[in-house]
Design a protein around this motif. Sequence first.
Motif, mmCIF file in Angstrom:
data_model
loop_
_atom_site.group_PDB
_atom_site.id
_atom_site.type_symbol
_atom_site.label_atom_id
_atom_site.label_comp_id
_atom_site.label_asym_id
_atom_site.label_seq_id
_atom_site.Cartn_x
_atom_site.Cartn_y
_atom_site.Cartn_z
ATOM 1 N N THR A 211 0.825 -1.207 0.000
ATOM 2 C CA THR A 211 0.000 0.000 0.000
ATOM 3 C C THR A 211 0.859 1.257 0.000
ATOM 4 N N ARG A 212 0.313 2.307 -0.600
ATOM 5 C CA ARG A 212 0.853 3.648 -0.422
ATOM 6 C C ARG A 212 -0.194 4.461 0.320
ATOM 7 N N LEU A 213 0.215 5.136 1.374
ATOM 8 C CA LEU A 213 -0.676 6.030 2.111
ATOM 9 C C LEU A 213 -0.296 7.471 1.824
ATOM 10 N N ASN A 214 -1.288 8.284 1.541
ATOM 11 C CA ASN A 214 -1.090 9.700 1.278
ATOM 12 C C ASN A 214 -1.991 10.483 2.229
ATOM 13 N N ILE A 215 -1.387 11.372 3.000
ATOM 14 C CA ILE A 215 -2.118 12.175 3.975
ATOM 15 C C ILE A 215 -1.993 13.628 3.550
ATOM 16 N N THR A 216 -3.112 14.259 3.196
ATOM 17 C CA THR A 216 -3.049 15.641 2.731
ATOM 18 C C THR A 216 -3.869 16.563 3.632
ATOM 19 N N PHE A 217 -3.330 17.766 3.802
ATOM 20 C CA PHE A 217 -3.921 18.737 4.706
ATOM 21 C C PHE A 217 -4.326 19.981 3.922
ATOM 22 N N ARG A 218 -5.508 20.509 4.243
ATOM 23 C CA ARG A 218 -6.005 21.713 3.591
ATOM 24 C C ARG A 218 -6.686 22.607 4.623
#
Length: 222
Positions: A211-218
């Motif tokens: 898996t690749r996990l991507n955590i994005t903040f806005r």
Amino acid sequence: MKDNRSVQMDFLLPDIRPNSVQLNAGAVLLPGFALHDAEACMLAVHRITQQAPFRKMYTPGGGQMSVAMTCCGPFGWVSTSQGYSYTRVNPFTDQPWPNMPTIFQTLAHKAAQKAGFAQFQPNACLINSYSPSARMGLHQDRDEGCTEQPVVSLSFGLEAVFLWGGLKRSDPTRQILLRDGDVLVWGGPDRLRFHGIKPIRAGTHARTGETRLNITFRFVAT
């Protein structure tokens, strides 16, 4: 098996890339910036998904996204037949989104500060889970109702090829390799650049498995 083992070994090799790479005036790649806090982030993701499990949502056109997603913080992003929006309640559980962990807030603020956006205080966090072949088409992040604040994006696990485009969908794209612990920050004149992820290649990572996990903040305007 040979390819999988090589991916696991890459996790153990030292990262000799520079600490910061300026992509454009308002876009910065911070190689390995989140590695020190990676395990704390993985634990936080586990706790979040106990309350708000990963789900593959449908686009307004009726297609199912290949990326599984969940959210935390005051606002979460959702895709329905009516369109894309941010909500205070998880429509799959009818409960508020889980609180944003302190480690997330701290990392996002530090990364934004290093990239020149010292005032960034996110109120929405999207967590994307990419399995092999999952992808994200070229798009702009414009549902937030505010383009004055940057986007901060953390990568963990399997490598990904990030497509970095222009202000029009038809503009040429650059391919940027994202590795475990890398952080991308973009804002200012580059806030509305089109971007996406090429299909994830199969492999196994010591931290996240297949898996690749991507955590994005806005920051979402209220």
